[in-house]
Design an enzyme around this catalytic site. Structure first.
Site, PDB file in Angstrom:
ATOM      1  N   THR A 124       0.859  -1.191   0.000  1.00  0.00           N
ATOM      2  CA  THR A 124       0.000   0.000   0.000  1.00  0.00           C
ATOM      3  C   THR A 124       0.892   1.237   0.000  1.00  0.00           C
ATOM      4  O   THR A 124       1.674   1.439   0.933  1.00  0.00           O
ATOM      5  CB  THR A 124      -0.896  -0.028   1.252  1.00  0.00           C
ATOM      6  OG1 THR A 124      -1.641  -1.252   1.230  1.00  0.00           O
ATOM      7  CG2 THR A 124      -1.853   1.141   1.268  1.00  0.00           C
ATOM      8  N   LYS A 209      -6.447   2.085  -2.340  1.00  0.00           N
ATOM      9  CA  LYS A 209      -6.450   1.307  -1.100  1.00  0.00           C
ATOM     10  C   LYS A 209      -6.780   2.199   0.105  1.00  0.00           C
ATOM     11  O   LYS A 209      -7.472   1.789   1.035  1.00  0.00           O
ATOM     12  CB  LYS A 209      -5.059   0.681  -0.976  1.00  0.00           C
ATOM     13  CG  LYS A 209      -4.890  -0.308   0.104  1.00  0.00           C
ATOM     14  CD  LYS A 209      -5.538  -1.630  -0.168  1.00  0.00           C
ATOM     15  CE  LYS A 209      -5.670  -2.309   1.155  1.00  0.00           C
ATOM     16  NZ  LYS A 209      -5.514  -3.687   1.214  1.00  0.00           N
ATOM     17  N   CYS A 267     -34.728  17.514   3.398  1.00  0.00           N
ATOM     18  CA  CYS A 267     -34.684  16.284   4.205  1.00  0.00           C
ATOM     19  C   CYS A 267     -33.327  15.981   4.834  1.00  0.00           C
ATOM     20  O   CYS A 267     -33.232  15.783   6.041  1.00  0.00           O
ATOM     21  CB  CYS A 267     -35.129  15.097   3.361  1.00  0.00           C
ATOM     22  SG  CYS A 267     -36.870  15.201   2.965  1.00  0.00           S
ATOM     23  N   LYS A 323     -31.246  20.510  -6.170  1.00  0.00           N
ATOM     24  CA  LYS A 323     -30.951  19.540  -7.232  1.00  0.00           C
ATOM     25  C   LYS A 323     -31.847  19.828  -8.425  1.00  0.00           C
ATOM     26  O   LYS A 323     -32.827  20.596  -8.297  1.00  0.00           O
ATOM     27  CB  LYS A 323     -31.103  18.093  -6.761  1.00  0.00           C
ATOM     28  CG  LYS A 323     -32.497  17.682  -6.364  1.00  0.00           C
ATOM     29  CD  LYS A 323     -32.509  16.194  -5.995  1.00  0.00           C
ATOM     30  CE  LYS A 323     -33.871  15.765  -5.522  1.00  0.00           C
ATOM     31  NZ  LYS A 323     -33.928  14.371  -5.085  1.00  0.00           N
ATOM     32  N   ARG A 330     -35.109  25.278  -0.084  1.00  0.00           N
ATOM     33  CA  ARG A 330     -34.772  25.155   1.335  1.00  0.00           C
ATOM     34  C   ARG A 330     -33.436  24.434   1.517  1.00  0.00           C
ATOM     35  O   ARG A 330     -33.219  23.361   0.949  1.00  0.00           O
ATOM     36  CB  ARG A 330     -35.880  24.398   2.082  1.00  0.00           C
ATOM     37  CG  ARG A 330     -37.133  25.222   2.240  1.00  0.00           C
ATOM     38  CD  ARG A 330     -38.261  24.400   2.774  1.00  0.00           C
ATOM     39  NE  ARG A 330     -38.613  23.316   1.853  1.00  0.00           N
ATOM     40  CZ  ARG A 330     -39.476  22.348   2.162  1.00  0.00           C
ATOM     41  NH1 ARG A 330     -40.040  22.313   3.346  1.00  0.00           N
ATOM     42  NH2 ARG A 330     -39.759  21.426   1.275  1.00  0.00           N
TER      43      ARG A 330
HETATM   44  N1  NAD Z   1      -1.384  -7.591   5.936  1.00  0.00           N
HETATM   45  C1  NAD Z   1      -2.460  -7.352   5.216  1.00  0.00           C
HETATM   46  O1  NAD Z   1      -3.572  -7.839   5.501  1.00  0.00           O
HETATM   47  C2  NAD Z   1      -2.362  -6.491   4.006  1.00  0.00           C
HETATM   48  C3  NAD Z   1      -3.411  -6.490   3.067  1.00  0.00           C
HETATM   49  C4  NAD Z   1      -3.303  -5.717   1.918  1.00  0.00           C
HETATM   50  C5  NAD Z   1      -2.184  -4.916   1.744  1.00  0.00           C
HETATM   51  N2  NAD Z   1      -1.196  -4.908   2.688  1.00  0.00           N
HETATM   52  C6  NAD Z   1      -0.036  -4.073   2.420  1.00  0.00           C
HETATM   53  O2  NAD Z   1       0.988  -4.903   1.893  1.00  0.00           O
HETATM   54  C7  NAD Z   1       2.277  -4.495   2.372  1.00  0.00           C
HETATM   55  C8  NAD Z   1       2.955  -5.629   3.088  1.00  0.00           C
HETATM   56  O3  NAD Z   1       2.180  -5.936   4.244  1.00  0.00           O
HETATM   57  P1  NAD Z   1       2.483  -7.212   5.130  1.00  0.00           P
HETATM   58  O4  NAD Z   1       1.434  -7.244   6.175  1.00  0.00           O
HETATM   59  O5  NAD Z   1       2.685  -8.392   4.258  1.00  0.00           O
HETATM   60  O6  NAD Z   1       3.897  -6.774   5.775  1.00  0.00           O
HETATM   61  P2  NAD Z   1       4.841  -7.639   6.700  1.00  0.00           P
HETATM   62  O7  NAD Z   1       5.453  -6.687   7.663  1.00  0.00           O
HETATM   63  O8  NAD Z   1       4.138  -8.845   7.219  1.00  0.00           O
HETATM   64  O9  NAD Z   1       5.967  -8.152   5.699  1.00  0.00           O
HETATM   65  C9  NAD Z   1       6.892  -7.329   5.067  1.00  0.00           C
HETATM   66  C10 NAD Z   1       8.135  -8.137   4.758  1.00  0.00           C
HETATM   67  O10 NAD Z   1       9.016  -7.352   3.969  1.00  0.00           O
HETATM   68  C11 NAD Z   1      10.330  -7.709   4.327  1.00  0.00           C
HETATM   69  N3  NAD Z   1      11.282  -6.700   3.832  1.00  0.00           N
HETATM   70  C12 NAD Z   1      11.536  -5.466   4.305  1.00  0.00           C
HETATM   71  N4  NAD Z   1      12.503  -4.878   3.547  1.00  0.00           N
HETATM   72  C13 NAD Z   1      12.812  -5.735   2.569  1.00  0.00           C
HETATM   73  C14 NAD Z   1      13.702  -5.683   1.466  1.00  0.00           C
HETATM   74  N5  NAD Z   1      14.481  -4.628   1.252  1.00  0.00           N
HETATM   75  N6  NAD Z   1      13.777  -6.746   0.656  1.00  0.00           N
HETATM   76  C15 NAD Z   1      13.012  -7.829   0.871  1.00  0.00           C
HETATM   77  N7  NAD Z   1      12.156  -7.941   1.900  1.00  0.00           N
HETATM   78  C16 NAD Z   1      12.046  -6.903   2.740  1.00  0.00           C
HETATM   79  C17 NAD Z   1      10.261  -7.822   5.847  1.00  0.00           C
HETATM   80  O11 NAD Z   1      11.374  -8.552   6.370  1.00  0.00           O
HETATM   81  C18 NAD Z   1       8.931  -8.559   5.998  1.00  0.00           C
HETATM   82  O12 NAD Z   1       9.134  -9.961   5.984  1.00  0.00           O
HETATM   83  C19 NAD Z   1       2.011  -3.258   3.221  1.00  0.00           C
HETATM   84  O13 NAD Z   1       2.121  -2.136   2.407  1.00  0.00           O
HETATM   85  C20 NAD Z   1       0.590  -3.434   3.660  1.00  0.00           C
HETATM   86  O14 NAD Z   1      -0.025  -2.202   3.972  1.00  0.00           O
HETATM   87  C21 NAD Z   1      -1.252  -5.681   3.791  1.00  0.00           C
END
Ligand code: NAD
Length: 436
Positions: A124, A209, A267, A323, A330
């Site tokens: 995200t 998102k 309303c 509208k 009013r």
């Molecule tokens: N968890 C959810 O339910 C969910 C759902 C949709 C979107 N997201 C989004 O997806 C993204 C990831 O979320 P997550 O929950 O999987 O995160 P997480 O923290 O579980 O995992 C992130 C991983 O990235 C690794 N990492 C960090 N730097 C790195 C690098 N330079 N090279 C390789 N790996 C590296 C970390 O070691 C970790 O294992 C975020 O942006 C989050 O907002 C999460």
């Protein structure tokens, strides 16, 4: 396809397993040796229904491997999916340092790569991040965006707890891209999945998102506030919201979800105030519900400011009612805009095909007499008169004949649009939309 996935957390681990199950060869990359070892041992890095079997099975079949060597992973694959964390900073901003670190690493791989490489950011991220990511890759690799590599935004919609099921049943697949080939390549990864594939502008995909999750948070808080009011009155809140959700025309529907001007009429403002006062009398705090009117007032101010920024003084209004298709004045937000402009010394002319002052009666007449007592002096009876002697036309109702007038206005006339005019009119010189 050969895919590398950066980040083996929730999103990365699920993507590794599910993409491998769908027939791709996947290399997982993480800075954590523990997570890399887990995947190579056929174990999931997270606790999530079904993912442990999928990882074990796909690892046994040789469809999955993991490494800490990012460059190698880029060189061996056609697409890289970025799923590293994007946590909040102390001040509430998004911490994109992991994303940009990956951009540097990806740049090193792309520098040595002969083939075109596609990077899909699944994390995200804020609007503009893909562009910054691409410029870092260009700087590090010395290669050119959309010549040697492309950046695509491909936000993930899964929820923890139902992640595998969500992965296989997405509401839609969203791809933000400025490169049709790259978008097509990313779309092909999800061919087996149901739901529409939407390819759109990068920044639209990037903000999506945030819009989704903020709305989900709003839904929860709104439901809770309604629940709190109901509970104080001995009303079953679940039955209330169950019935609320059955209205698929106005409640759970695209209706009212169009950015534009403030709400008004007899309303919405009245009933909003009614529920707020009820909550107040019951000593129930409803900050979300209370903020709605404040937001609406700010939207009226925004319209006034938009008109003021034109730096013109002679303003014409097409439509004054709240509208199209009604003469109800009013709580029409346009009445407040006119009232404010008159107070600031602007010259105002109004045409509204539905308003005949002599026919206004009851509370409608009382409302307008109170707010714009000399309205008759501002109204013109011939629509063609409106365009004369004004420098700005504010379009407040989408009536067919109003659009015809706007088509004929000279380019020197500024059009201020509250209703989202058709594209051809939006393309006119000196056009300003309220929030697009
Ligand atoms: N968890 C959810 O339910 C969910 C759902 C949709 C979107 N997201 C989004 O997806 C993204 C990831 O979320 P997550 O929950 O999987 O995160 P997480 O923290 O579980 O995992 C992130 C991983 O990235 C690794 N990492 C960090 N730097 C790195 C690098 N330079 N090279 C390789 N790996 C590296 C970390 O070691 C970790 O294992 C975020 O942006 C989050 O907002 C999460």
């Amino acid at each position: 396809m050969n895919i590398s996935i950066f980040g083996l957390g929730y999103v990365g681990c699920v993507s590794v397993g599910c993409l491998a199950k769908n027939g791709h060869h996947v290399i997982g990359v993480d800075v954590s040796q523990t997570k890399v070892d887990q995947i190579n041992a056929g174990k999931a890095t997270i606790i999530e229904k079904d993912i442990d079997h999928i990882i074990a099975d796909q690892r046994a079949k040789g469809n999955i491997e993991a490494t800490t060597d990012s460059k190698e992973a880029i060189l061996k694959t056609d697409i890289s999916i970025i799923a590293v964390g994007t946590p909040s900073s102390d001040k509430g901003h998004l911490n994109l340092s992991y994303i940009f670190k990956v951009a540097e690493i990806a740049g090193l791989g792309i520098k040595e790569k002969k083939d075109f490489h596609v990077i899909a950011i699944r994390s995200t991220i804020m609007p503009g991040t893909c562009d910054k990511f691409a410029s870092i890759v260009e700087e590090v690799s010395g290669k050119k965006r959309n010549v040697d590599f492309a950046i695509v935004d491909n936000p993930e919609f899964l929820r923890e707890g139902t992640a595998v099921d969500d992965y296989y049943n997405p509401p839609l697949t969203l791809i933000g891209s400025d490169n049709a080939d790259a978008a097509e390549k990313v779309a092909s990864l999800y061919r087996q999945l149901p739901g529409e594939v939407i390819v759109t502008d990068l920044k639209i995909a990037e903000i999506m998102k945030y819009v989704n999750n903020t709305f989900h948070a709003l839904k929860i808080s709104f439901g809770n506030e309604v629940g709190n009011i109901c509970a104080e009155m001995g009303i079953d809140s679940h039955k209330v919201m169950e019935i609320f959700c059955k209205d698929k025309q106005l409640n759970i529907s695209p209706y009212y979800f169009k950015p534009g001007f403030a709400f008004g009429g007899s309303c919405l403002p009245k009933d909003l105030k009614g529920l707020q006062t009820l909550a107040h009398d019951l000593y129930v705090n409803v900050p979300v519900i209370e903020s709605i009117n404040k937001s609406n007032e700010l939207q009226i101010n925004r319209a006034v400011e938009l008109i003021q920024h034109t730096e013109k003084k002679r303003i014409g209004f097409l439509g004054l009612s709240f509208k199209a298709g009604t003469d109800d004045l009013r709580n029409s937000p346009a009445v407040t805009v006119v009232e404010t402009l008159l107070g600031k010394g602007y010259e105002v002319k109004i045409y509204d095909k539905n308003i005949y002052l002599s026919n206004l009666t009851g509370t409608n007449k009382a409302y307008i007499d109170h707010h714009i007592p000399h309205l008759s002096k501002l109204m013109v009876s011939d629509i063609n008169e409106l365009g004369k002697d004004v420098d700005v036309i504010v379009i407040n109702n989408k009536e067919k004949e109003y659009l015809e007038v706007l088509e004929k206005t000279p380019d020197t006339t500024v059009i201020v649009d509250m209703v989202r005019l058709p594209e051809a009119l939006r393309a006119k010189k000196n056009y300003k939309g309220i929030n697009w």
